[in-house]
Design an enzyme around this catalytic site. Structure first.
Site, short mmCIF file in Angstrom:
data_model
loop_
_atom_site.label_atom_id
_atom_site.label_comp_id
_atom_site.label_asym_id
_atom_site.label_seq_id
_atom_site.Cartn_x
_atom_site.Cartn_y
_atom_site.Cartn_z
CG ASP A 89 -2.00 -1.01 1.21
OD1 ASP A 89 -1.92 -1.95 0.41
OD2 ASP A 89 -2.94 -0.90 2.03
CE LYS A 151 -5.13 1.97 3.05
NZ LYS A 151 -3.93 1.33 3.64
CE LYS A 180 -6.59 -1.46 3.07
NZ LYS A 180 -5.18 -1.83 3.35
#
Length: 212
Positions: A89, A151, A180
């Site tokens: 991430d 995300k 996400k």
């Protein structure tokens, strides 16, 4: 709805200890979460605890501000994979986005993706700092850089995920990216709302509360 397969059980605050990471992993095993999201310094510990379980170890890169150099982010991503991370991430460089340095952003994403190969790359937009137009543009740059997910948040910004932003990211991604949702998701009902809005994963430090 079984929420365990959606949840990336997360512990990223500055004072997190070795024992706290061990507890996080034990909880992930007990509740059959998708994965754990941890700082790079604890990737090896988490991987060692989860090696016999189908639970992914996710590491953060350029966290939480996103304004490190591309060289540093690539190095961090490579090292996290070497230690046992299955997914990365990364935080998008928000200042570059607001400066119009779009090629630098997509090139950085592409370099990190190349460095980690077939493993999933999520690009954290930190939506609380972005306009709707900037969120849409961030999604387009993530697509251009061959990312796998976008995300919402690090959890360190001024606000976390919103249903409106998830819907916007879903539209902007046009099926080319997964989504996400992270930041401020603290109960089961809220998590289900985000999944219904289009989230493929839920990042939360409250994973146990979501499944009880």
């Amino acid at each position: 709805m079984q929420l365990g397969p959606y949840i990336e059980h997360t512990l990223l605050h500055p004072t997190v200890t070795k024992n706290a990471i061990k507890k996080l992993c034990r909880q992930a095993i007990q509740y059959r979460f998708y994965g754990v999201c941890v700082p790079e310094c604890y990737v090896a510990l988490a991987q060692n605890m989860l090696t016999e379980h189908p639970i992914k170890v996710i590491a953060v890169v350029g966290f939480p501000l996103g304004n490190q150099s591309t060289v540093a982010k690539v190095c961090e991503a490579k090292h996290a994979i070497l230690l046992g991370a299955s997914e990365i991430d990364m935080v998008l460089n928000i200042g570059f986005l607001k400066s119009g340095l779009f090629d630098k952003i997509s090139d950085e994403i592409a370099e990190i993706k190349k460095a980690i190969g077939s493993r999933s790359l999520k690009v954290i937009l930190e939506t609380c700092y972005l306009s709707d137009e900037e969120i849409e543009l961030g999604c387009k740059l993530a697509i251009k850089g061959n990312a796998d997910f976008v995300k919402t948040s690090t959890g360190f910004g001024t606000a976390g995920a919103t249903l409106e932003h998830i819907a916007l990211m879903r539209r902007a991604s046009k099926g080319l990216l997964k989504i996400k949702a992270s930041g401020g998701i603290k109960d089961r009902a809220t998590a289900i709302q985000f999944i219904s809005a289009g989230a493929d994963r839920i990042g939360t430090s409250n994973g146990v509360q979501l499944v009880l």
